[in-house]
Design an enzyme around this catalytic site. Structure first.
Site, PDB file in Angstrom:
ATOM      1  N   CYS A 117       0.868  -1.180   0.000  1.00 44.15           N
ATOM      2  CA  CYS A 117       0.000   0.000   0.000  1.00 44.15           C
ATOM      3  C   CYS A 117       0.903   1.228   0.000  1.00 44.15           C
ATOM      4  CB  CYS A 117      -0.914  -0.022   1.231  1.00 44.15           C
ATOM      5  SG  CYS A 117      -1.949   1.439   1.392  1.00 44.15           S
ATOM      6  N   CYS A 151     -33.051  42.486  19.172  1.00 43.37           N
ATOM      7  CA  CYS A 151     -33.993  41.400  18.945  1.00 43.37           C
ATOM      8  C   CYS A 151     -34.519  41.451  17.504  1.00 43.37           C
ATOM      9  CB  CYS A 151     -35.146  41.477  19.940  1.00 43.37           C
ATOM     10  SG  CYS A 151     -36.274  42.870  19.647  1.00 43.37           S
ATOM     11  N   CYS A 153     -36.139  44.686  16.750  1.00 43.20           N
ATOM     12  CA  CYS A 153     -35.134  45.731  16.522  1.00 43.20           C
ATOM     13  C   CYS A 153     -34.656  45.700  15.077  1.00 43.20           C
ATOM     14  CB  CYS A 153     -33.936  45.534  17.450  1.00 43.20           C
ATOM     15  SG  CYS A 153     -34.281  45.778  19.208  1.00 43.20           S
TER      16      CYS A 153
END
Length: 538
Positions: A81, A445, A448
């Site tokens: 490998c 928020c 807002c």
């Protein structure tokens, strides 16, 4: 043009000889020598894909006798490998150069292998060679405790569990029976990373298992031997051994079958004469399927939603995709709870961009979505509320997510929520997706933000957006955009929620442009509350 004659010519020039007859119609097979800088040459067999679409394969046919029994990147049958799967880019336009590059890479890896280096790489390739039947590892508690073993009738696969009822729920299928498997179970830890041997591999008997473990961790070998001897003396038919490598965190296992097959009539045999070493073993590939692993695997080191109470309001096109993402990140797991809230039903016009499909047509979205989530993650605690969110108790939640896209509801939720609140929506006809989370008093928020937008600030795109409505007769108006926009909105909400649960810095207002004919107007930021906001300033 066929490039194989050119490759064959170069390979011959490099000292390789074509095998006659050829071993496989799809590959050109040649033999020759692989030269290393300091370790000499090694005989090898090379396989070259005739379509040049697969990596070159190479086997050593003359493995040095002095090679250790535990060797990285070299399988028991000599396969080398030299590149990790997926890391070698195949250049189909330069077959000769590609072949040469692969041979040089293989020689470099072989050089290190023969020099006794790269031993740490063994642990990563072990599971390529530990080929056995699957055993699902469904254990939530990592400490020692009572565990049981089940077997699935249709696949003969095993399930190792610390909660039989939970595992039965996970693996229940039509036509399948799940039976308890009679065997002793031993959980053993090892200080070594597992590695394959160059001989007697895979191990087929208890003796070969013990010989293999002796090469890696003699203390572990003694524990395995003692557990098998104890099971033999108890006259049980078999024993499951699960070994957890402390170095890698990986588990592997095997079953000793027919443990009493050679029991003598004379019961006075000593330990040295116990006829256990020829008993057959069956390797098991341990696959973790516990909820903690499933929710943490893709976000290692990060907090998940496990153990939290989360409410998702809106199971439409955004909410349906977001719900699936949240469950797979732990929502409803670990003693937590996941609430789905929506009073709408799935209509034919929803099918083009909704997570649900024809099989749930005319069902309540929240209920149908909960059923789908519990089918894919059976142990998640998902509760559906086919009601208006204003009629559902939202107390005790850790996070509320508003995926309704309804501005008026967003304003109401700002006042009603008593925990962090995350809003996610789509701007205009799929122009942008946005999220806003409020978890502290100093953050603005949702009201807002809408006030700021009405004054021309904090817009998603320059000039703002105007919604484009469509509709047919009594179908009602809707905003057209592809499902890809919904998925991007859901992904943004998930990222925001993960930042919240992990207590990581994250802008409270986030925007992602989905229509690049527009110009973004506001970078991600954390707006302050408006001084006159009637919602968060009251």
């Amino acid at each position: 043009m066929d490039a194989m004659p050119e490759v064959l010519r170069h390979m011959t020039g490099w000292g390789f000889t074509k095998v006659d007859p050829q071993l496989n119609a799809g590959w050109l097979v040649m033999t020759g020598e692989l030269s290393t800088a300091t370790q000499g040459v090694v005989q090898c067999e090379v396989w070259i894909d005739r379509l040049f679409e697969r990596p070159l394969k190479l086997w050593l046919t003359g493995v040095p006798k002095a090679l250790p029994r535990l060797v990285p990147h070299l399988s028991p049958d000599g396969y080398l490998c030299y590149a990790a799967p997926g890391t070698e880019v195949i250049d189909i336009f330069d077959p000769v150069g590609q072949t040469r590059t692969s041979l040089l890479q293989a020689a470099e890896v072989l050089e290190l292998v023969l020099a006794g280096k790269m031993k740490e790489d063994l642990q990563e390739e072990f599971f390529v060679y530990w080929d056995g039947i699957y055993c699902f590892h469904d254990i939530e508690r990592r400490t020692s405790g009572l565990v049981e073993m089940l077997q699935l009738s249709d696949t003969k696969m095993y399930v190792l569990t610390d909660d039989v009822a939970r595992s039965r729920l996970k693996f229940a299928r039509a036509g399948r029976t799940i039976k308890k498997f009679p065997a002793n179970i031993a959980m053993i830890t090892s200080s070594a990373a597992p590695r394959p041997l160059q001989e007697n591999w895979p191990p087929k008997t208890v003796g070969q298992i013990l010989d293999w473990q002796h090469e890696m961790d003699d203390a572990c070998k003694r524990k395995i031997r003692d557990k098998i001897i104890a099971a033999y003396r108890e006259e049980v038919g078999g024993i499951l051994i699960v070994i957890e490598s402390e170095k890698t965190g990986y588990s592997y296992g095997f079953i000793v079958h027919d443990l009493q097959r050679n029991r003598p009539d004379d019961q006075r045999s000593t330990d040295q004469r116990l006829p256990i070493f020829d008993c057959p073993v069956q390797p098991l590939q341990m696959l973790r399927l516990d909820d903690k692993y499933l929710s943490e695997r893709n976000i290692p080191g990060q907090a998940t939603f496990s153990g939290r109470r989360i409410g998702l309001i809106g199971c439409g096109t955004i909410g349906s995709f977001l719900a699936e993402m949240l469950v797979k990140a732990g929502a409803g797991a670990g003693g937590g709870e996941f609430l789905l809230i929506d009073n709408d039903i799935l209509m034919p016009q929803n099918l083009g961009r909704h997570r649900l499909g024809f099989n749930n047509l005319f069902r309540e979205k929240a209920v149908a979505l909960a059923d789908e989530l519990k089918a894919s993650m059976p142990t998640a605690k998902v509760c559906a509320f086919a009601s208006d969110a204003k009629d559902v108790c939202l107390g005790g939640l850790d996070l509320i997510i508003d995926a309704t896209g309804e501005e008026s509801f967003g304003h109401w939720l700002v006042k009603a929520a008593s925990c962090p609140t995350l809003h996610v929506w789509i701007e205009g006809a799929g122009v942008a997706v946005r999220s806003l989370i409020k978890q502290r008093a100093e953050q603005g928020c949702y009201r807002c933000l809408t006030d700021a937008n009405s004054q021309g600030s904090l817009l998603s795109v320059v000039g703002g957006v105007q919604p484009i409505f469509s509709g047919q007769g009594c179908e009602g108006l809707y905003v057209p955009f592809p499902a890809s926009v919904s998925i991007q909105a859901a992904a943004l909400a998930l990222d925001t929620a993960l930042a919240w649960v992990g207590d990581k810095p994250w802008p409270s207002l986030s925007t992602r442009l989905t229509d690049h004919s527009y110009e973004p107007a506001t970078p991600d930021c954390s707006p302050l509350p408006h001084l006159e906001c009637p919602a968060c300033r009251s």
